[in-house]
Design a protein around this motif. Sequence first.
Motif, PDB file in Angstrom:
ATOM      1  N   PHE A 185       0.829  -1.290   0.010  1.00 13.77           N
ATOM      2  CA  PHE A 185       0.217   0.076   0.113  1.00 13.77           C
ATOM      3  C   PHE A 185       0.930   1.259   0.204  1.00 13.77           C
ATOM      4  CE2 PHE A 185      -2.469  -3.250   1.893  1.00 13.77           C
ATOM      5  CZ  PHE A 185      -3.812  -3.300   1.115  1.00 13.77           C
ATOM      6  N   THR A 186       0.581   2.158  -0.656  1.00  9.77           N
ATOM      7  CA  THR A 186       1.261   3.304  -1.068  1.00  9.77           C
ATOM      8  C   THR A 186       1.673   4.046   0.291  1.00  9.77           C
ATOM      9  OG1 THR A 186      -0.775   4.775  -1.486  1.00  9.77           O
ATOM     10  CG2 THR A 186       0.605   3.798  -3.403  1.00  9.77           C
ATOM     11  N   SER A 187       0.834   4.143   1.371  1.00  7.70           N
ATOM     12  CA  SER A 187       1.067   5.040   2.655  1.00  7.70           C
ATOM     13  C   SER A 187       1.642   4.212   3.847  1.00  7.70           C
ATOM     14  CB  SER A 187      -0.467   5.535   2.925  1.00  7.70           C
ATOM     15  OG  SER A 187      -1.337   4.491   3.231  1.00  7.70           O
ATOM     16  N   ASP A 188       1.872   2.933   3.404  1.00  8.44           N
ATOM     17  CA  ASP A 188       2.342   1.829   4.571  1.00  8.44           C
ATOM     18  C   ASP A 188       3.850   2.043   4.740  1.00  8.44           C
ATOM     19  OD1 ASP A 188       3.314  -0.082   6.227  1.00  8.44           O
ATOM     20  OD2 ASP A 188       2.244  -1.757   5.000  1.00  8.44           O
ATOM     21  N   VAL A 196       1.305  -5.890  -6.810  1.00 12.70           N
ATOM     22  CA  VAL A 196       0.464  -4.465  -7.296  1.00 12.70           C
ATOM     23  C   VAL A 196       0.637  -3.615  -6.038  1.00 12.70           C
ATOM     24  CG1 VAL A 196      -1.269  -5.504  -6.350  1.00 12.70           C
ATOM     25  CG2 VAL A 196      -1.756  -3.608  -7.686  1.00 12.70           C
ATOM     26  N   GLU A 197       0.922  -2.568  -6.130  1.00 13.06           N
ATOM     27  CA  GLU A 197       1.005  -1.396  -4.995  1.00 13.06           C
ATOM     28  C   GLU A 197      -0.149  -0.700  -5.227  1.00 13.06           C
ATOM     29  OE1 GLU A 197       3.382   1.995  -5.664  1.00 13.06           O
ATOM     30  OE2 GLU A 197       3.892   2.339  -3.696  1.00 13.06           O
ATOM     31  N   LEU A 198      -1.046  -0.893  -4.138  1.00 12.30           N
ATOM     32  CA  LEU A 198      -2.174  -0.342  -4.098  1.00 12.30           C
ATOM     33  C   LEU A 198      -2.417   1.137  -3.387  1.00 12.30           C
ATOM     34  CD1 LEU A 198      -3.972  -3.707  -2.869  1.00 12.30           C
ATOM     35  CD2 LEU A 198      -4.270  -2.691  -5.093  1.00 12.30           C
ATOM     36  N   GLU A 199      -3.120   2.033  -4.247  1.00 10.17           N
ATOM     37  CA  GLU A 199      -3.311   3.350  -3.654  1.00 10.17           C
ATOM     38  C   GLU A 199      -3.996   3.420  -2.489  1.00 10.17           C
ATOM     39  OE1 GLU A 199      -1.587   5.828  -5.578  1.00 10.17           O
ATOM     40  OE2 GLU A 199      -2.499   7.515  -4.027  1.00 10.17           O
ATOM     41  N   SER A 200      -3.698   3.844  -1.419  1.00  6.78           N
ATOM     42  CA  SER A 200      -4.407   3.968   0.045  1.00  6.78           C
ATOM     43  C   SER A 200      -3.696   4.805   0.882  1.00  6.78           C
ATOM     44  CB  SER A 200      -4.443   2.587   0.588  1.00  6.78           C
ATOM     45  OG  SER A 200      -5.260   2.870   1.847  1.00  6.78           O
TER      46      SER A 200
END
Lengths: 389, 389
Positions: free
Chosen positions: A326-329, A354-358
Amino acid sequence: MSDFAASLADPLKEANEPSSAVARFGPETPLAMDCGVSLDHWQIAYQTYGALNAARSNAILVCHALTGDQHVASRNPITGKGGWWTAMVGPGKPIDTDRFFVICANVVGGCTGTTGPASTNPETGQPWGLAFPMVTIRDMVRAQRHLVDSLGIDTLFCVAGGSMGGMQVLQWAASYPDRVFAALPLATAAKHSAQNIAFHEVGRQAVMADPEWRGGRYLEEGTRPSKGLSVARMGAHITYLSEPALHRKFGRKLQDREAPTFSFDADFQVESYLRYQGLSFVERFDANSYLYVTRAMDYFDLAADHDGVLAKAFAGTKTRFCVASFTSDWLFPTADSRAIVHALNAAGASVSFVELESDKGHDAFLLEEPNLFATTRGFIGAAARARGI
Amino acid sequence: MSDFAASLADPLKEANEPSSAVARFGPETPLAMDCGVSLDHWQIAYQTYGALNAARSNAILVCHALTGDQHVASRNPITGKGGWWTAMVGPGKPIDTDRFFVICANVVGGCTGTTGPASTNPETGQPWGLAFPMVTIRDMVRAQRHLVDSLGIDTLFCVAGGSMGGMQVLQWAASYPDRVFAALPLATAAKHSAQNIAFHEVGRQAVMADPEWRGGRYLEEGTRPSKGLSVARMGAHITYLSEPALHRKFGRKLQDREAPTFSFDADFQVESYLRYQGLSFVERFDANSYLYVTRAMDYFDLAADHDGVLAKAFAGTKTRFCVASFTSDWLFPTADSRAIVHALNAAGASVSFVELESDKGHDAFLLEEPNLFATTRGFIGAAARARGI
């Protein structure tokens, strides 16, 4: 019946929701641990959902994170709340219990029914406390393998989990490559970073600084290091979120007041929220388990067992992988997942990434994240077709 | 002589290094605080370096950060170590004591000579403890203004500082715009973020969880909440660094051993380092001061006094600003500095801004950062020419 599960499950059992099953193992099935100790009497508490098919080919093992438990998709008898991953696991969900036989077991070192430091040491008749042998991620996976054996399952269709659960997924794929058809490691890393070790160490020191901890002997002495454990949880909880999420949820908003009180009260909503997180955590978690399980994460370094080359951990693997971050992890940033993917590619594995936008930080994997659900559904569906389920 | 400075300065005084000067104020110069309390007897401990010129136009006030003190460029009598910013302040340094008269004062609420919770409450003859009025950044600046008045200085040539020091710089420019010719706020923010409040709250809870804290009355009761304060410092220290810096310095390296011990010993170097940071901190800092000064940072929101519009805080300012941030500072990220710069631009101020490349995290402003030194030297030099120094 010395373990938590036994004492907790019965009074809280509900007609429609099974209390945890417990698999018990004796000297014929010892748990040989990385530290050199072998447990001759141990048990593992687990939940299952759905039905195992005749070919025994539709089992999905879900691995829980640091403070998780086996109650992945059903009411937790301790908290009275729903399972910790009901967004992901259940009838019609991405991990579909109408279609798959889902298993989730409490980790070794945990405190919801599986043998851990709060269990009785058979040699003394007292709680193990710090005499419990140190646990590693590989030990957790070894124990799960015994459970899977006992259930008569040869190959798991999938092993899935986030954070520490993802570490177990990677360890499963490395230790038992022929027994894992598909692997879904989420928001995780192949080794724990210096910063993450540092945060864990602060949490442990907070627990140990509490005089009620009594050198780990609080169960015998009838005390509880609740304040220390609460501080540990508060600090850790910040790392599970993200600055943008905290800003969006709380910002500098005050808690039930118009102006600051010029005191140490919880003026800010974020303070009140954190205090609640700390207080509610100590109601459901054992302090020594917190020490052991954080330590297991710190020790995790999958490449270390393979001359420092992560790709060797996956040499010749036929498991298909789906890795997501996750982008903000910032606890398990995308770079950690990329390192896993690079190693899998170097090992010639089948892997999608996949890098997920969150903006929800590390905890995103536990939350309502439609893109994660779509990714999981797609990966599991394709793997099921390949597996002929 | 109830304050720390008096008791500490004398035995440790060295011939070549001045012990702290102390300015004392009585009822004719009360400290009117934001919380509504007015201190009728208070004092401020400070150091000066260099000489004030005849025009009294070459004074630079350096504001210290959370756990800093007045010993910016000379031996700290408590630790026996050098000043906390000798890289920046001294003869020939960017803040050149051969050229400027440098003042650095311990903040109100602090514990190295200025009135704070460890000082004696004149009404009781006992340490203030939690009866000490809550302190704000503006209170700290008000106290410094009284000191500057007492030194006969009308306009400060420059006010400089990083982190909480930068907050004071911004507050100086907002509260006393005609008395600040140049301002150098580094690695700071115009308001404390939710995440930063959260980290501070964990630290405070760690202190308060220590039974030796005694509800803040540990000085009277002869105890010290060292364990709690140490845990607070460990947690905070992580936030002052960066993940890349921790990885570079420590990674997963073990401390004086070949293999992990499978115990809760400090196996990893980063654990040993953090424990040392915690233990050494409690030798030099007062626990209640830690509560008060962190709280002051949490309360800081410069725009809140100006209808929520930060630009209004700087309306009509003639002060020239240089704002700097560091790429790896996640505690006071560049976005916080940009918000300051946007507000200054909106207010028509003269402002230069630079984001400096560094992997050292928030603490970069205290460390050997040639680009920061070059920036500071250039800014101070140009301002001195404009000021005719």
